[in-house]
Write a protein that holds these residues in place. Structure first.
Motif, mmCIF file in Angstrom:
data_model
loop_
_atom_site.group_PDB
_atom_site.id
_atom_site.type_symbol
_atom_site.label_atom_id
_atom_site.label_comp_id
_atom_site.label_asym_id
_atom_site.label_seq_id
_atom_site.Cartn_x
_atom_site.Cartn_y
_atom_site.Cartn_z
ATOM 1 N N GLY A 101 1.114 -0.686 0.082
ATOM 2 C CA GLY A 101 -0.300 -0.032 -0.324
ATOM 3 C C GLY A 101 1.049 1.336 0.017
ATOM 4 O O GLY A 101 0.555 2.276 -0.845
ATOM 5 N N MET A 102 1.567 1.267 0.488
ATOM 6 C CA MET A 102 2.476 2.132 0.524
ATOM 7 C C MET A 102 3.793 2.512 -0.418
ATOM 8 O O MET A 102 3.307 3.905 -1.253
ATOM 9 C CB MET A 102 3.468 2.238 1.977
ATOM 10 N N GLU A 103 3.626 1.835 -1.189
ATOM 11 C CA GLU A 103 4.408 1.804 -2.042
ATOM 12 C C GLU A 103 3.469 2.463 -3.553
ATOM 13 O O GLU A 103 4.157 2.876 -4.209
ATOM 14 C CB GLU A 103 5.412 0.738 -2.645
ATOM 15 N N TYR A 104 2.898 1.613 -3.439
ATOM 16 C CA TYR A 104 1.854 1.702 -4.849
ATOM 17 C C TYR A 104 0.816 2.844 -4.729
ATOM 18 O O TYR A 104 0.086 3.708 -5.600
ATOM 19 C CB TYR A 104 1.020 0.356 -5.630
ATOM 20 N N THR A 105 0.643 2.996 -3.546
ATOM 21 C CA THR A 105 -0.809 4.291 -2.885
ATOM 22 C C THR A 105 -0.146 5.465 -2.733
ATOM 23 O O THR A 105 -0.296 6.944 -3.366
ATOM 24 C CB THR A 105 -1.377 4.009 -2.052
ATOM 25 N N CYS A 106 0.765 5.518 -2.248
ATOM 26 C CA CYS A 106 1.415 6.741 -1.599
ATOM 27 C C CYS A 106 3.038 7.007 -2.015
ATOM 28 O O CYS A 106 3.851 8.156 -1.914
ATOM 29 C CB CYS A 106 2.163 6.743 -0.470
ATOM 30 N N HIS A 107 3.956 6.051 -2.820
ATOM 31 C CA HIS A 107 5.218 5.930 -3.485
ATOM 32 C C HIS A 107 6.079 6.706 -2.643
ATOM 33 O O HIS A 107 7.106 7.558 -2.278
ATOM 34 C CB HIS A 107 5.502 6.922 -4.642
ATOM 35 N N LYS A 108 6.072 5.674 -1.098
ATOM 36 C CA LYS A 108 7.254 6.282 -0.478
ATOM 37 C C LYS A 108 7.513 4.971 0.734
ATOM 38 O O LYS A 108 6.658 3.914 0.691
ATOM 39 C CB LYS A 108 5.879 6.993 1.530
ATOM 40 N N LYS A 109 8.850 4.850 0.760
ATOM 41 C CA LYS A 109 9.283 3.669 2.358
ATOM 42 C C LYS A 109 8.476 4.000 3.273
ATOM 43 O O LYS A 109 8.123 5.178 3.881
ATOM 44 C CB LYS A 109 10.762 3.894 1.839
ATOM 45 N N PRO A 110 9.021 2.962 3.983
ATOM 46 C CA PRO A 110 8.846 2.754 5.759
ATOM 47 C C PRO A 110 9.489 4.508 6.339
ATOM 48 O O PRO A 110 7.852 5.338 7.115
ATOM 49 C CB PRO A 110 8.915 1.877 5.882
ATOM 50 N N ASP A 111 10.055 4.743 6.117
ATOM 51 C CA ASP A 111 10.548 5.936 6.795
ATOM 52 C C ASP A 111 10.067 7.529 6.628
ATOM 53 O O ASP A 111 9.566 7.959 7.342
ATOM 54 C CB ASP A 111 12.042 5.857 6.868
ATOM 55 N N LYS A 112 9.893 7.297 5.140
ATOM 56 C CA LYS A 112 9.191 8.385 4.264
ATOM 57 C C LYS A 112 7.860 8.321 4.387
ATOM 58 O O LYS A 112 7.292 9.531 5.380
ATOM 59 C CB LYS A 112 9.441 8.743 3.286
ATOM 60 N N MET A 113 7.015 7.401 5.195
ATOM 61 C CA MET A 113 5.651 6.572 5.917
ATOM 62 C C MET A 113 5.406 7.504 7.062
ATOM 63 O O MET A 113 4.411 8.213 7.448
ATOM 64 C CB MET A 113 4.568 6.118 5.446
ATOM 65 N N LEU A 114 6.542 7.479 7.502
ATOM 66 C CA LEU A 114 6.687 8.019 8.908
ATOM 67 C C LEU A 114 6.490 9.426 9.093
ATOM 68 O O LEU A 114 5.712 10.073 9.822
ATOM 69 C CB LEU A 114 7.447 7.200 10.129
ATOM 70 N N LEU A 115 7.473 9.819 8.582
ATOM 71 C CA LEU A 115 7.448 11.247 8.142
ATOM 72 C C LEU A 115 6.237 11.627 7.721
ATOM 73 O O LEU A 115 5.854 12.347 8.339
ATOM 74 C CB LEU A 115 8.357 12.019 7.481
ATOM 75 N N TRP A 116 5.640 11.469 6.793
ATOM 76 C CA TRP A 116 4.455 11.539 6.152
ATOM 77 C C TRP A 116 3.147 11.813 7.152
ATOM 78 O O TRP A 116 1.921 12.358 7.670
ATOM 79 C CB TRP A 116 3.799 11.462 4.930
ATOM 80 N N ILE A 117 2.992 10.539 8.091
ATOM 81 C CA ILE A 117 1.747 10.316 8.526
ATOM 82 C C ILE A 117 1.677 11.701 9.747
ATOM 83 O O ILE A 117 1.177 12.611 10.696
ATOM 84 C CB ILE A 117 1.622 9.767 9.680
ATOM 85 N N ASP A 118 2.936 11.667 10.188
ATOM 86 C CA ASP A 118 3.593 12.762 11.394
ATOM 87 C C ASP A 118 3.146 14.595 10.826
ATOM 88 O O ASP A 118 2.299 15.374 11.465
ATOM 89 C CB ASP A 118 4.873 13.118 11.452
ATOM 90 N N SER A 119 2.988 14.776 9.702
ATOM 91 C CA SER A 119 3.156 15.598 9.196
ATOM 92 C C SER A 119 1.763 16.195 9.123
ATOM 93 O O SER A 119 1.392 17.125 8.952
ATOM 94 C CB SER A 119 4.219 15.946 7.507
ATOM 95 N N ALA A 120 1.127 15.091 8.457
ATOM 96 C CA ALA A 120 -0.282 15.658 8.215
ATOM 97 C C ALA A 120 -1.282 15.031 9.536
ATOM 98 O O ALA A 120 -2.547 15.947 9.059
ATOM 99 C CB ALA A 120 -0.823 13.579 7.275
ATOM 100 N N VAL A 121 -1.089 14.388 10.571
ATOM 101 C CA VAL A 121 -1.219 14.689 11.568
ATOM 102 C C VAL A 121 -1.438 15.878 12.121
ATOM 103 O O VAL A 121 -2.338 16.668 13.075
ATOM 104 C CB VAL A 121 -1.063 13.373 12.580
ATOM 105 N N LYS A 122 -0.327 16.214 12.342
ATOM 106 C CA LYS A 122 -0.160 17.770 13.030
ATOM 107 C C LYS A 122 -0.745 18.948 12.443
ATOM 108 O O LYS A 122 -1.182 19.709 12.696
ATOM 109 C CB LYS A 122 1.990 17.696 12.603
ATOM 110 N N ASP A 123 -0.627 18.581 10.886
ATOM 111 C CA ASP A 123 -1.397 19.402 10.225
ATOM 112 C C ASP A 123 -3.146 19.632 10.046
ATOM 113 O O ASP A 123 -3.687 20.774 10.816
ATOM 114 C CB ASP A 123 -0.948 19.863 8.764
#
Length: 458
Positions: A101-123
Motif C-alpha cells: 500500500g505504501m509503495e503503490y498508493t503513496c510511493h513512499k518507503k516506510p521511513d518516509k511514510m512515518l514522516l508523512w503521518i507525523d506531518s499530516a496529523v500535525k497539519d
C-alpha cells in the motif's frame, strides 16, 4: 459497562451514486439513530462536496462529522474548510501501512511514510480540534512498523486510531488477537474497520470489541460490518458481555430499512427521498386489539419495550376514536408516545376560546403527582395563550427556540404534528405532539419538551 462507539461509513461507499438530496437524507436518518460518527469521503469536488458537508453540519449536532484526508496535501485544507460550521468536526487521516500500500498508493518507503503521518496529523490538528488516524490495510503491515505508525500518529496529536482489515484476510479470533496485540504494544485504544468479503465482518467486530476495541465502523450495505447486524448484537448480548452503545435500538430496523431503500434504489436511478412512507396493509380503527396494533408497529420496523407498547396503544386509541389509522399516522403515534421520559406533567384537558372579535384564551388543566393544576390565560392567538397558561401552572418560563407545525397525513381529517424546541441552561430540548387538532398537538409538544427539562433537572 463499556460504551462502544459506532461510526457509520455508508456515505463513503466506493462508486456510490447518491444524489445530493439522498446524501442529506441518509445523514438525517443516521443522526436520528444516534450513531457517534458520520463519516464522509475525501473532498473531491471543492464546490459540491464542501457544500454537502456544510449542509449536513447544519442539522447534525450530536454525531461527529468525519471527513477523509491525508493522501493529497491540499486535502487537509479542504476538509478543514468544509468542517468550519460543524458542531463536532473531525479530520480523518487515512494512509496505508502495508508495504504494498505504501509503495503503490503513496510511493513512499516506510521511513518516509512515518514522516508523512507525523506531518499530516500535525497539519490536521492545527486546523481541526479532532483528528483520527486510520491505518488502512493494517492486517498486512509489518507489526513493528504498524506499532510505530500508531505511536507516531498519537504523538502528533491524533485523538482516535483505527486499524483496518481491508483485505478481509483474518479469521475473527485471529483479528481479535491482532487488535489486543496492538493495544498492548501501543497503549492506545483503537477502533476497527473490517471487510465483509468473507461474511465474517460482524464476528470479527464483536470479538475485537471483547478484546478491547473502542469503536466499530459500520454501514448500511457495502463490504463492511452491517450496522443493523452489529446494533442487534449489542442489543441482544450487551448486558451479558457488559457492553453498550448509544444506538436507539427501538428504531434501528426501521431507520436502517429507510436507508437501505435509498442505497438500493440509488443504483437504479430512482427518486428515493420523496417516496411515501405508507406501508401496504396497515389500516387500523378503534376496534383493533392491542396485539393487532403492535403487529402493525413491528411491520413499520419498531421494536418497542413492553412499557412503550402500552403507551403507543393508549395513544392509538385516542387518535382512533376520531379517525382510522394508517401507516403514517401510526408512525407519528410511535414518535409521540414511545421513547419518552416519565411525564411529570400530564395533560388532563384544555378549552380554547378564539375568534376574530375576541382575545384568544386557554383553560389548561394538568396533573402532577396526583394533584390537579389549572390556569386560564389570554394570549396572542390560541397557541400563545395555551403556552402562557402552562408556564403559569409550572411556575417557570423557558426560551422558545423553535416551533413548527405540519400535517403528517392528507385530507380534511389530517393528523397534525407539532415540534417545540425549548432552551434551558443553554441546552436544547425538543418535544413532539400529534393530534387531529393542531392546537392539541402544539400543547402536547410543549408539555413533552417541558417534561424532558424537568426530568433532566431532577
Amino acid at each position: 459497562m463499556k460504551q462502544i462507539k459506532i461510526a457509520d461509513t455508508t456515505l463513503c461507499r466506493e462508486n456510490n451514486s447518491f444524489s445530493f438530496k439522498e446524501k442529506i437524507e441518509i445523514a438525517r436518518q443516521l443522526e436520528k439513530l444516534n450513531v457517534d460518527v458520520i463519516e464522509l469521503p475525501e473532498i473531491e469536488n471543492e464546490k459540491t462536496d464542501v457544500l454537502l458537508v456544510r449542509t449536513i453540519s447544519a442539522f447534525v449536532k450530536k454525531a461527529k462529522i468525519s471527513v477523509g484526508a491525508g493522501i493529497g496535501k491540499n486535502s487537509i485544507a479542504l476538509a478543514s474548510e468544509a468542517l468550519s460550521a460543524a458542531a463536532k468536526g473531525e479530520i480523518r487521516i487515512e494512509l496505508p501501512v502495508s508495504p504494498v500500500g505504501m509503495e503503490y498508493t503513496c510511493h513512499k518507503k516506510p521511513d518516509k511514510m512515518l514522516l508523512w503521518i507525523d506531518s499530516a496529523v500535525k497539519d490536521a490538528k492545527e486546523k481541526c480540534k479532532r483528528v483520527q488516524f486510520c491505518a488502512t490495510d493494517a492486517t498486512r503491515a509489518e507489526k513493528d512498523f504498524l506499532y510505530t505508525a500508531i505511536k507516531t500518529a498519537t504523538a502528533a496529536g491524533a485523538d482516535r486510531v483505527t486499524v483496518c482489515d481491508t483485505a478481509g484476510s483474518m479469521l475473527p479470533d485471529d483479528f481479535a488477537a491482532f487488535v489486543k496485540e496492538i493495544i498492548d504494544n501501543t497503549g492506545v485504544p483503537v477502533g476497527i474497520k473490517c471487510s465483509d468479503k468473507t461474511g465474517l465482518a460482524a464476528a470479527q467486530a464483536i470479538l475485537a470489541v471483547r478484546n478491547g476495541a473502542a469503536c466499530v465502523k459500520c454501514a448500511v450495505g457495502g463490504e463492511t460490518v452491517s450496522l443493523d447486524t452489529f446494533g442487534s448484537i449489542i442489543k441482544n448480548y450487551g448486558i451479558d458481555y457488559d457492553i453498550s452503545s448509544s444506538i436507539r435500538y427501538t428504531e434501528l430496523h426501521r431507520i436502517v430499512g429507510q436507508i437501505k431503500w435509498i442505497t438500493d434504489n440509488a443504483k437504479n436511478e430512482k427518486s428515493t427521498v420523496t417516496v411515501s412512507s405508507e406501508v401496504e396493509g396497515i389500516r387500523l380503527d378503534k376496534t383493533d386489539s392491542e396485539e393487532t396494533v403492535l403487529a402493525a408497529v413491528a411491520k413499520l420496523g419498531y421494536d418497542l419495550s413492553q412499557e412503550d407498547s402500552g403507551k403507543v396503544y393508549e395513544e392509538f386509541l385516542r387518535v382512533a376514536a376520531k379517525k382510522n389509522v394508517g401507516a403514517k399516522e401510526l408512525d407519528a403515534i410511535v414518535a409521540s408516545a414511545a421513547l419518552q421520559v416519565p411525564s411529570a406533567y400530564k395533560l388532563v384537558s384544555y378549552i380554547i376560546n378564539n375568534g376574530n372579535i375576541i382575545t384568544a384564551s386557554a383553560h389548561i388543566v394538568l396533573e402532577r403527582d396526583g394533584n390537579t393544576l389549572e390556569s386560564i390565560e389570554l394570549g396572542d392567538g390560541p397557541i400563545d395563550a395555551s403556552f402562557i397558561a402552562i408556564d403559569k401552572i409550572i411556575g417557570a418560563h423557558y426560551e422558545l427556540d423553535d416551533f413548527q407545525i405540519q400535517a403528517v397525513t392528507e385530507g380534511k381529517e389530517a393528523m397534525g404534528s407539532a415540534v417545540v424546541k425549548l432552551r434551558s441552561g443553554g441546552k436544547l430540548y425538543s418535544g413532539n405532539g400529534i393530534s387531529t387538532d393542531i392546537i392539541g398537538a402544539s400543547i402536547r409538544a410543549y408539555l413533552n419538551a417541558i417534561n424532558k427539562i424537568v426530568y433532566e433537572e431532577a
